[in-house]
Design a protein around this motif. Sequence first.
Motif: not given
Lengths: 116, 492
Positions: A11, A15, A18, A28, A31, A34-35, A38-39, A41-42, A45, A81, A88, B128, B131, B139, B173, B176, B180
């Motif tokens: 990330x 950043x 960017x 781009x 960016x 970064x996305x 985040x995915x 990270x999900x 978990x 996501x 995007x 979610x 989101x 968009x 995040x 998420x 958790x």
Amino acid sequence: MIVYILNVIIMALGLYCLIAKRHIIKKIIGMVLIEYSMNLFLILIGYRINGLAPILLPEMNRVQFSQYGVDPLPQALVLTSIVIGLGTLALMAAYAMKLYEKYRTFDMSEIRRLRG
Amino acid sequence: MQNVMLPLSVGLPLLVSVVILLIGKFWKSIGKLFAPICGLVVLVFAISLIDASDGIYWMGGWPPPFGIVLVLDSLSKLILLTVNVVAFFALLYSVSYMKHYTAQPKFYALFLLMLAGMNGVVLTGDLFNLFVFLEVASIASYALVGFGVEHEELEAGFKYLILGSIASGMILVGIAIIYNLTGTVNMADAARFIVNMGTNRALLFATGLFLFGFSLKAGLVPFHAWLPDAHPSAPAPVSAMLSGVLIKALGVYAMIRVIYSVVGAPQMMLEMILWLGVASALIGGLMSLGQNDLKRMLAFSSISQVGYIAMGIGIGTPLGIAAALFHLFNHATFKGLLFLSAGSIEQSTGTRDLRQMGGLMKKLPVTSLSTLVGSLSISGIPPLNGFWSKLLIIIALIQAKAIVPAVFAIVVSFITLAYYAKLQRFTLFGPLPDMYRKMKESPFLMLVSLIALSVICIVVGLFYPYFMDSLFNPAARAIMDQTGYISMIIGG
């Protein structure tokens, strides 16, 4: 634990791209990085070390499966996501193309007509 | 209660959007015909849902917490009504206004996508899903901002795109982290776990991320950098939607829902929202004074008024929240009215520069009157609606012993009066430049929207006690009642 730190490094790299790069396509890419972080990270978990993939075969014991399996819900959320990120990205690429048509440059520091 | 109007409010604009896109290749006028009809149908749903009892809808028949639920409580009813009223009049306006743009079917398809996304954000009871609908609406709005593909519009749209995507990522995040901590993404289920959790640093971090993301969507200072470029560059009906409802449905409503109903409103976060509101009100107001572009001045004014709404939310008392919701509804109507009038002025005079206009009252009577009503409302002149909502916010601030924010609120209301007086003097009064001698009034459909929104401003202002009791006080009570929210969805 180390994987989470690596994720934050992705990330941070995104950043940096960017903010510090002037070329639109590099921004781009930042960016998108970064996305991705985040995915990731999900997904992290829901991860369980030495866990099974969340596919329930007929001969498996359900209680053992829920004890050893990886959590499938974050994987479903990340699929959505990723598709949103795709939408995007398509829009960003279209904007980059149109901006080049109008301003004849990819350098973001010259695309500054709006100020004040 | 399985009221089918709830998923239809989301699904119908989605369906009509796709139909317009497909058939628009053969029949160019389909957008102009179907989109306002769809907007009217969804508005009728929203109005009839006001009298319906609070309830939920299980999507696909799956019970919570396994499935997604659509929740209708007093807050959802209010915001649904606000969104659909402004959307319908903006659609009606755009039938005439968009004659000068190409690719009209794509405009109506994107507009209806944005409307479907906003209705989804307001109705959903799942984090979610919030989101996903947030991204759908965002968009669509990124594409609509750059719709007339000129230099400045593309630059503004790209800036909005990047900043908005970062905000959405932060929100993801945060979701998420809450998943958790609680093991579920259903809002009521997560709230039930959080209530028993006590103080938890991860939860505070997640709330901070939500604050970042939703403040950027709402346009609070210091996350406002995209707003003064994006709102003027969009076509006028889209500006009315962006400034009137998008920053409120995606930013303020989502912030209220997550921070009050899910996380339980920790005092630290409420104070932060209060001071963000003070900063936004002050900086938005001061920046507006120096603007010479009509729509840019209105955009900074939006930042300032959303600051007022945030001040009311940050106070946390029932009067403060009800006043903030009243100001939210009022701002949607009069800012929508002002942006539509600005579009009408821009179409008739060909410019947005205030220094080149003057004396429009003689040539454009209806547009001028609606600009006058909008400006007087937002400045807080009694008995129009803006006066009552600002007064209630200031009273709530003083009652909660937040004296410094109250002083700032009063000062900013003087500043607001000042720059709207500047706007009126430059556009409506004063000498008429020679090049505008042959100017004509705008087409009929545009005038209908302007007159209708002006009437709403005046009526809500004159009869505000009725609206307070029927709409805003129940919504404030619903926000403060976290256990009621949980028991409505899971307990019952």
